[in-house]
Design a protein around this motif. Structure first.
Motif, mmCIF file in Angstrom:
data_model
loop_
_atom_site.group_PDB
_atom_site.id
_atom_site.type_symbol
_atom_site.label_atom_id
_atom_site.label_comp_id
_atom_site.label_asym_id
_atom_site.label_seq_id
_atom_site.Cartn_x
_atom_site.Cartn_y
_atom_site.Cartn_z
ATOM 1 N N LYS A 52 0.812 -1.211 0.000
ATOM 2 C CA LYS A 52 0.000 0.000 0.000
ATOM 3 C C LYS A 52 0.851 1.269 0.000
ATOM 4 O O LYS A 52 0.317 2.365 -0.137
ATOM 5 C CB LYS A 52 -0.935 0.006 1.212
ATOM 6 C CG LYS A 52 -1.995 -1.085 1.184
ATOM 7 C CD LYS A 52 -2.936 -0.925 0.010
ATOM 8 C CE LYS A 52 -4.014 -1.994 0.026
ATOM 9 N NZ LYS A 52 -4.936 -1.854 -1.129
ATOM 10 N N VAL A 53 2.148 1.130 0.219
ATOM 11 C CA VAL A 53 3.040 2.283 0.195
ATOM 12 C C VAL A 53 4.093 2.083 -0.879
ATOM 13 O O VAL A 53 4.394 0.957 -1.271
ATOM 14 C CB VAL A 53 3.723 2.517 1.568
ATOM 15 C CG1 VAL A 53 2.709 2.848 2.617
ATOM 16 C CG2 VAL A 53 4.538 1.306 1.973
ATOM 17 N N LYS A 54 4.653 3.178 -1.342
ATOM 18 C CA LYS A 54 5.655 3.118 -2.395
ATOM 19 C C LYS A 54 6.950 2.520 -1.842
ATOM 20 O O LYS A 54 7.393 2.885 -0.758
ATOM 21 C CB LYS A 54 5.915 4.532 -2.930
ATOM 22 C CG LYS A 54 6.715 4.571 -4.228
ATOM 23 C CD LYS A 54 6.848 6.000 -4.743
ATOM 24 C CE LYS A 54 5.513 6.541 -5.221
ATOM 25 N NZ LYS A 54 5.652 7.879 -5.847
ATOM 26 N N PRO A 55 7.568 1.568 -2.557
ATOM 27 C CA PRO A 55 8.825 0.980 -2.071
ATOM 28 C C PRO A 55 9.941 2.006 -2.080
ATOM 29 O O PRO A 55 9.853 3.043 -2.747
ATOM 30 C CB PRO A 55 9.088 -0.151 -3.080
ATOM 31 C CG PRO A 55 8.381 0.282 -4.323
ATOM 32 C CD PRO A 55 7.155 1.015 -3.863
ATOM 33 N N GLY A 56 11.000 1.718 -1.329
ATOM 34 C CA GLY A 56 12.075 2.702 -1.183
ATOM 35 C C GLY A 56 13.456 2.115 -1.381
ATOM 36 O O GLY A 56 13.654 0.904 -1.449
ATOM 37 N N ILE A 57 14.440 3.018 -1.468
ATOM 38 C CA ILE A 57 15.838 2.615 -1.586
ATOM 39 C C ILE A 57 16.335 2.066 -0.259
ATOM 40 O O ILE A 57 17.082 1.091 -0.198
ATOM 41 C CB ILE A 57 16.698 3.820 -2.028
ATOM 42 C CG1 ILE A 57 16.286 4.291 -3.417
ATOM 43 C CG2 ILE A 57 18.185 3.459 -2.023
ATOM 44 C CD1 ILE A 57 17.035 5.517 -3.897
ATOM 45 N N THR A 58 15.907 2.708 0.825
ATOM 46 C CA THR A 58 16.313 2.247 2.149
ATOM 47 C C THR A 58 15.094 2.123 3.045
ATOM 48 O O THR A 58 14.054 2.734 2.780
ATOM 49 C CB THR A 58 17.335 3.205 2.784
ATOM 50 O OG1 THR A 58 17.806 2.652 4.020
ATOM 51 C CG2 THR A 58 16.722 4.573 3.057
ATOM 52 N N SER A 59 15.206 1.325 4.076
ATOM 53 C CA SER A 59 14.070 1.064 4.958
ATOM 54 C C SER A 59 14.580 0.679 6.334
ATOM 55 O O SER A 59 15.789 0.500 6.541
ATOM 56 C CB SER A 59 13.210 -0.064 4.392
ATOM 57 O OG SER A 59 13.916 -1.298 4.456
ATOM 58 N N ILE A 60 13.656 0.540 7.274
ATOM 59 C CA ILE A 60 14.043 0.078 8.613
ATOM 60 C C ILE A 60 14.640 -1.317 8.517
ATOM 61 O O ILE A 60 15.631 -1.637 9.179
ATOM 62 C CB ILE A 60 12.821 0.056 9.560
ATOM 63 C CG1 ILE A 60 12.091 1.388 9.549
ATOM 64 C CG2 ILE A 60 13.263 -0.278 10.980
ATOM 65 C CD1 ILE A 60 10.821 1.383 10.381
ATOM 66 N N GLY A 61 14.030 -2.156 7.693
ATOM 67 C CA GLY A 61 14.537 -3.516 7.534
ATOM 68 C C GLY A 61 15.945 -3.555 6.980
ATOM 69 O O GLY A 61 16.767 -4.387 7.397
ATOM 70 N N GLN A 62 16.246 -2.646 6.049
ATOM 71 C CA GLN A 62 17.592 -2.598 5.485
ATOM 72 C C GLN A 62 18.613 -2.176 6.530
ATOM 73 O O GLN A 62 19.747 -2.656 6.543
ATOM 74 C CB GLN A 62 17.633 -1.633 4.306
ATOM 75 C CG GLN A 62 17.039 -2.175 3.021
ATOM 76 C CD GLN A 62 17.892 -3.274 2.415
ATOM 77 O OE1 GLN A 62 17.722 -4.443 2.725
ATOM 78 N NE2 GLN A 62 18.815 -2.909 1.555
#
Length: 459
Positions: free
Chosen positions: A401-411
């Motif tokens: 439901k949200v746009k994917p990103g280059i970086t994230s909490i998981g990364q």
């Protein structure tokens, strides 16, 4: 009269805050100048009047001392006080500039607010401790019953049993008797009004799943005559966690169960503006560095400099993602395979360095500029792996439901995943993002990503 002392809380709160404000003002003057008498003469006497008038205006405008018992907690009380102080400081600053009152001591003003914050917080904490002890001894309590027996009814009782400091005493369930609940009920609907009057019940909780509208209307109509509060309990927990919102069609409230919260216009507009500006700056300023990266990638492993792959974006729409190639050519001829980490023989020596520093992700700023991705967001995956993840963790659909990103909490917290189990572990971190996303939270994630890149801790 019920709870005859409760009516005193409001004027007492107002009085103590004004007393604290004036004590802080006078005390700060004494700490700064060593004397007190001049504080009651112009120009400081005028400033003291302005201090009090602004605080009075805030009380009348914001009504800061009106809140239910459920919000009578230390963090809520102090946050509200600090918010009022921030508004007060801003208005005093405007007054100071407007009258050009540069003869007022800034140090005196600073000490005043420090003292006021300390006195206000001490009073609130003291009042909270006193009320908890007072209620624990059986005073200043509220009596309540629950109409409509079921899971929701036991939940509200469990909440108040776990928080005795709120002073709510349970006086029974009321419902139509059945074989399952007859031993647990205080009575049926016909006995409710008489029981409320006899026991001076303050609050009636009505559980909507277990009570029909006609009985509810009767309870509400009787409330004005018998003098008790009616509160509706509707179990929206499962829906609200998915982003439900309340809309009003004239006077009719409507619960919107679609995840419109995730598409909040203000957040998305600010986020997209930042994505465009940040990506354009990185691609423009970093172009010489990108060229150097491309040359090194080509020299260390012959083949294409960039690696293109289909990933799944927002709302399940596929797009092509770009990375600096970190593996040897034809590394996936046998089909989609996750990286095995540092031991993966398909990764080139230079590719291993790029992965540790996240430099292989830099071409994705082009994806951000196109609108396929955001700078911050859950990492996009291939459909092949999404199908496997959803079987284990259906909640993964929330991230679509949200746009994917280059970086994230998981990364940041986990890094690259070597198998489906690790992808699910990383998912636990990324699931925090849709509910907590904000511009400041994005800035924190970017700062943490830069730290990981500088330390070469990406895996």
């Amino acid at each position: 009269m019920r709870h005859r002392y409760s009516i005193l809380f409001f004027p007492l709160h107002v009085f103590v805050d004004f007393l604290s404000l004036n004590t802080a003002f006078v005390g700060a003057y004494w700490l700064k100048f060593g004397i007190i008498d001049p504080v009651f003469e112009p120009p400081y006497a005028t400033l003291l009047w302005v201090f009090n008038l602004i605080w009075l205006a805030e009380i009348l405008l914001f009504k800061p001392y009106i809140f239910p018992r459920q919000l009578f907690k230390a963090d809520h009380l102090i946050k509200k006080m600090l918010l009022l102080m921030a508004v007060h400081i801003a208005l005093i600053s405007l007054y100071w500039v407007a009258i050009k009152g540069y003869y007022y001591s800034r140090e005196h003003l600073f000490i005043t607010y420090v003292l006021f914050a300390g006195l206000g917080a001490a009073f609130r904490l003291g009042a909270l401790i006193f009320l908890r002890e007072y209620r624990a001894r059986g005073y200043n309590n509220r009596k309540y019953v629950v109409v409509g027996y079921g899971k929701l009814a036991t939940t509200i009782r469990g909440f108040y049993d776990a928080h005795p400091e709120m002073g709510f005493h349970f006086y029974g369930y009321f419902d139509q008797p059945t074989a399952e609940n007859s031993d647990l009920l205080q009575g049926d609907y016909d006995k409710l009004t008489a029981y409320i009057q006899a026991n001076r019940i303050d609050c009636v909780y009505c559980c909507m799943p277990y009570i029909d509208n006609s009985r509810l209307k009767t309870i509400v109509d009787d409330a004005e005559l018998v003098d008790y509060q009616v509160k509706l309990l509707v179990d929206f927990r499962g829906f609200l966690a998915k982003g439900a919102s309340v809309e009003y069609h004239d006077f009719l409230p409507v619960l919107n169960l679609s995840s419109q919260m995730l598409a909040d216009f203000r957040v998305n507009t600010l986020k997209r503006a930042f994505d465009i500006a940040f990506s354009f700056a990185v691609l423009t300023i970093g172009s010489p560095f990108f060229m150097l990266m491309a040359i090194i990638t080509w020299i260390t492993s012959r083949g294409p400099v960039l690696y293109a792959q289909e990933r799944i974006g927002r709302d399940g729409k596929p797009f092509t993602i770009y990375k600096f190639r970190s593996m040897y050519v034809n590394a996936e001829t046998s089909g989609p395979v996750l990286s095995a980490g540092e031991q993966d023989s398909r990764i080139t020596p230079w590719g291993r360095f790029m992965r540790q520093t996240r430099l292989d992700e830099l071409p994705q700023f082009y994806n951000v500029l196109k609108g396929d991705m955001s700078v911050v967001g859950p990492r996009p995956e291939r459909q092949f792996f999404i199908d496997q993840i959803v079987e284990v963790a259906p909640e993964y659909r929330t991230l679509l439901k949200v746009k994917p990103g280059i970086t994230s909490i998981g990364q940041i917290k986990f890094g690259y995943a070597a198998n489906i189990e690790e992808m699910v572990q990383r998912l636990r971190y990324d699931l925090l993002y849709p509910e907590r996303r904000s511009f400041l939270f994005d800035m924190w994630i970017i700062a943490q990503t830069v730290r990981v890149m500088m330390q070469g801790r990406g895996k």
